[in-house]
Scaffold this motif. Sequence first.
Motif: not given
Lengths: 161, 285
Positions: B60-61, B91-92, B136-138, B145-146
């Motif tokens: 995704p990145l 945020k990503v 993309l599943d942000i 990250v959580r």
Amino acid sequence: MGWKDSPIETLHPIEFYYELVSTGRIKIDKNKKIKGPITIQDPCNLVRLRGAGEKVRYLVNATCEGPIIEMQPNREHNFCCNGGGGGNAIGPPWKRNRCEGARVKAEQIIATGCHNICAPCHNCYTSINDVLKFYNLEGHAMFMDEILAETMEVPEEFKVG
Amino acid sequence: MAEVSVKEGVETRDWIELKRKPVADIGFDETVKNLTTEKIEKVVNAVLNIGKNAARFMAPLETCIHCALCSTACHWYLSHDKDPTYAPVAKVKMTLWELIKRKGKVSPEFMKQVARIVFCECNLCRRCSMYCPFGLDIAYQLGMVRRICFILGLVPQNILDQTHSLSATLNQLWLTQGDWIDTMQWQEEEVRAEIKNVRIPIDKEGADVMWCPLGTEPKVATYHIARTAKIMNVAGIDWTVSAQDGWDSANMGMFIRDMETMQRVVRGIYDNAMRLKIKRVVLTE
């Protein structure tokens, strides 16, 4: 470890109430219907994920005199109430931060001009009430169980006395 | 210009510090004191599997073209006068992207900022994914990250406490089994003043419906139990609630990506439903 798929069907109350009202197991008393225009907050989990937007509208139509004034955008395109995903649960220190992030929601509510907001989700209910208070708006959020328990017909055999 | 350490291939440029109103939260302020770069590096590499099999995160990145269609989908971005630091792509970029680029070699202060972004400035509502041209599943990316923050202990105190409660008691607010059963019986008595012969059947085997409330309902919002009892009785539903732990449908473990507690909560509900031979489970609103 856990189960691979759900071994038993699980339902959101809205889907369950829809079944009860649409099959006539719960009848709505015409005289008790909620008065005044009403708008709907679409919970992400119920509407975006489970696609039950029309069921919410069926129930609101059945229990409220209306009219329903939709937020713009609505249904699966509606904005999050800003209480989901742990937004409420991260606690009191973040309340101001959360309400500031929900200015869009306040603007949506102002645009509808409604004082009744049907918010059929615990997070949405808490969050919408906080937003109304923070931006000094009139009105209040309403749960579907609250609306249904108030407007349903109670048959004679259930009446006390 | 970014300085690149040739030996390790890691950029050492200072990260961008966001200008935000400071908020005191013990969950961030105290745990950050115990963190070191080594600890963070270990956790980041364990979760993201950098260098071995990070395709799930790299794809995704590398697919993202920075078109910023997700920005106008985000209520945080719109509520802050289109401040680009609130955009989903930002945020990503400021969290997962940096962690992968630096291979987890980041300072505790940077991690504190990351935790604030993923916990306090995003609701994982998935609206941005609806407008992403690649879908993309942000929310998934920020969720992972959580997970890193949770393993490091960088979680807002309130939600971490509720997860601990779920871990110990399978309900959100430290209720004992006695409190729970008492509350149901008390509500049954209350509703009887309005509706004749109302029953809240506890642990009834073979019922059609098992109702699972939220932990807050028996603790502070008992009117939900009363309303549900009214509706179920008037509609003539064969229903029940579980007497054993695993009646709470709140899942804070899911929010902070504590997968271990998350699956135990879900399993608790299903195990109760199987034990009582229930046909359908209705969770709370």
